[in-house]
Design an enzyme around this catalytic site. Structure first.
Site, short mmCIF file in Angstrom:
data_model
loop_
_atom_site.label_atom_id
_atom_site.label_comp_id
_atom_site.label_asym_id
_atom_site.label_seq_id
_atom_site.Cartn_x
_atom_site.Cartn_y
_atom_site.Cartn_z
N ASP A 17 0.83 -1.21 0.00
CA ASP A 17 0.00 0.00 0.00
C ASP A 17 0.86 1.26 0.00
OD1 ASP A 17 -2.36 1.40 -0.02
OD2 ASP A 17 -2.70 1.27 2.13
N GLY A 18 0.33 2.34 -0.56
CA GLY A 18 0.98 3.65 -0.46
C GLY A 18 1.53 4.21 -1.77
N GLY A 20 -0.08 5.67 -4.21
CA GLY A 20 -0.69 6.97 -4.52
C GLY A 20 -0.08 8.07 -3.67
N ARG A 30 -0.62 9.53 -9.84
CA ARG A 30 -0.63 8.25 -9.12
C ARG A 30 0.01 7.12 -9.93
NH1 ARG A 30 -4.09 7.63 -4.79
NH2 ARG A 30 -4.42 5.45 -5.31
N HIS A 34 2.44 3.81 -8.97
CA HIS A 34 2.23 2.39 -9.29
C HIS A 34 3.43 1.84 -10.07
CE1 HIS A 34 -1.69 2.57 -7.59
NE2 HIS A 34 -2.23 3.32 -8.54
N THR A 63 -10.91 -6.64 -4.78
CA THR A 63 -12.24 -6.54 -5.41
C THR A 63 -12.73 -5.08 -5.28
OG1 THR A 63 -13.13 -7.40 -3.33
CG2 THR A 63 -13.06 -8.92 -5.15
N LEU A 128 10.64 -20.49 -5.26
CA LEU A 128 9.62 -19.65 -4.62
C LEU A 128 8.25 -19.75 -5.30
CD1 LEU A 128 8.94 -17.13 -2.77
CD2 LEU A 128 9.71 -15.72 -4.68
N ARG A 185 2.17 -4.94 6.12
CA ARG A 185 1.44 -3.90 5.38
C ARG A 185 2.29 -2.64 5.37
NH1 ARG A 185 -4.80 -2.43 4.69
NH2 ARG A 185 -4.46 -0.70 3.27
N ARG A 191 -5.19 -1.70 9.05
CA ARG A 191 -6.33 -2.52 8.66
C ARG A 191 -5.92 -3.62 7.69
NH1 ARG A 191 -7.97 2.77 6.76
NH2 ARG A 191 -7.27 3.04 4.62
N GLU A 204 1.79 -13.36 12.26
CA GLU A 204 2.43 -12.22 12.94
C GLU A 204 2.25 -11.00 12.03
OE1 GLU A 204 3.89 -12.12 15.95
OE2 GLU A 204 3.26 -14.20 16.22
C1 IPE Z 1 -5.35 -2.73 -0.16
O1 IPE Z 1 -5.01 -1.40 -0.37
C2 IPE Z 1 -5.41 -3.45 -1.47
C3 IPE Z 1 -4.13 -3.66 -2.13
C4 IPE Z 1 -2.95 -3.39 -1.62
C5 IPE Z 1 -4.20 -4.25 -3.44
P1 IPE Z 1 -6.13 -0.27 -0.52
O2 IPE Z 1 -5.41 1.01 -0.66
O3 IPE Z 1 -7.05 -0.63 -1.62
O4 IPE Z 1 -6.90 -0.40 0.83
P2 IPE Z 1 -7.68 0.68 1.71
O5 IPE Z 1 -8.59 1.41 0.77
O6 IPE Z 1 -6.64 1.58 2.28
O7 IPE Z 1 -8.36 -0.12 2.75
C1 IPE Z 2 -1.44 0.36 -3.45
O1 IPE Z 2 -1.30 1.74 -3.43
C2 IPE Z 2 -1.78 -0.16 -4.82
C3 IPE Z 2 -3.14 -0.69 -4.95
C4 IPE Z 2 -4.04 -0.73 -4.02
C5 IPE Z 2 -3.52 -1.21 -6.24
P1 IPE Z 2 -2.55 2.73 -3.38
O2 IPE Z 2 -2.92 3.05 -4.78
O3 IPE Z 2 -3.62 2.20 -2.53
O4 IPE Z 2 -1.86 3.99 -2.72
P2 IPE Z 2 -2.49 4.97 -1.62
O5 IPE Z 2 -3.02 4.12 -0.51
O6 IPE Z 2 -3.56 5.75 -2.30
O7 IPE Z 2 -1.34 5.80 -1.19
MG MG Z 3 -4.06 2.39 -0.57
#
Ligand code: IPE
Ligand code: IPE
Ligand code: MG
Length: 241
Positions: A17-18, A20, A30, A34, A63, A128, A185, A191, A204
């Site tokens: 995550d992160g 964006g 964004r 990615h 999803t 792997l 995460r 979450r 863990e």
């Molecule tokens: C969780 O990240 C899904 C993936 C890493 C693919 P999200 O960015 O979609 O989750 P929320 O919206 O913060 O819960």
């Molecule tokens: C994770 O990064 C990639 C996917 C969920 C596909 P995000 O796109 O959720 O990035 P943030 O959470 O907005 O920073």
């Molecule tokens: Mg996210």
């Protein structure tokens, strides 16, 4: 194998995550986040293989992510396709077996065919096991599992009294892998976001503030090493007490 690590997890799952926020901090689109995130995937897959982790599962697209703007969804799909095409040779070279979990039928046709090609090509690899969670949602996986078990029970193939935890595990997408020992995460959210709800019952958890594009090999190795020091009690009393 990395001899510095006291205990290697059999299965590491990562909520990447992160992307964006990484881009926003740099006033970039964004998409750039990615793209950089894909580089991190490469780094972490390599490190996992070097360290000797048997199973690595990455949450790549949920999803719920289908509800993002159409342009972002399309970018993610084309990055996925590019990743599969670019990494195929390295997967073969490094004995990596690719697996995909989720509602794969929802992916665009060109992504599905690229995915199938990579899955078939790597099917006999023994190193792997890399699993990409694509159009994955744990609740939807659970619904799918319940339907399958209910159908077997209704047709008399299965006695409801004989349904065990193993029956449930055996009807999930993850049936061929152990439950994750470690769930990481990135980007600080506390979450689970509908990821592997059944499977992480005793995993863990490690949540790092680092945004996925900034996550690197050193931090990953630090987490693996911290995992080795955790006292996994599984509800029992620690051996030393
Ligand atoms: C969780 O990240 C899904 C993936 C890493 C693919 P999200 O960015 O979609 O989750 P929320 O919206 O913060 O819960
Ligand atoms: C994770 O990064 C990639 C996917 C969920 C596909 P995000 O796109 O959720 O990035 P943030 O959470 O907005 O920073
Ligand atoms: Mg996210």
């Amino acid at each position: 194998m990395n001899s510095d690590l006291p205990r290697i997890p059999s299965h590491v799952a990562i909520i990447m995550d992160g992307n964006g926020r990484w881009a926003r901090k740099r006033m970039l689109n964004r998409v750039k986040g990615h793209e950089r995130g894909t580089e991190t995937v490469r780094t972490i897959v390599r490190a996992s293989r070097e360290v000797g982790i048997p199973f690595l599962t990455l949450y790549a697209f949920s999803t719920e992510n289908w509800s993002r703007p159409r342009a972002e969804v399309m970018t993610l799909m084309s990055l996925l396709k590019r990743f599969l095409n670019n990494e195929r040779a390295e997967m073969m070279e490094n004995d990596i077996r690719l697996n995909a979990i989720g509602d794969i039928g929802r992916l665009p046709e060109d992504v599905r065919s690229t995915l199938s090609k990579t899955l078939e090509m790597t099917a006999d690899n023994k190193g792997l096991h890399l699993t990409l969670s694509l159009s994955y949602g744990s609740r939807s996986e659970i619904v799918h599992m319940v339907r399958q078990i209910a159908e077997k029970a209704a047709s008399g193939m299965l006695d409801p009294q004989e349904i065990t935890e193993k029956t449930v595990s055996d009807h999930l997408y993850t049936r061929h892998m152990p439950d994750p020992d470690l769930l990481i995460r990135t980007s600080g959210e506390m979450r689970i976001s509908n990821f592997l709800l059944w499977q992480i019952a005793y995993s863990e958890l490690f949540i790092t503030e680092t945004l996925w594009p900034d996550f690197n090999r050193d931090e990953y190795l630090d987490i693996l090493s911290a995992y080795g020091r955790r006292d996994r009690r599984f509800g029992k009393v620690a051996e030393t007490s």
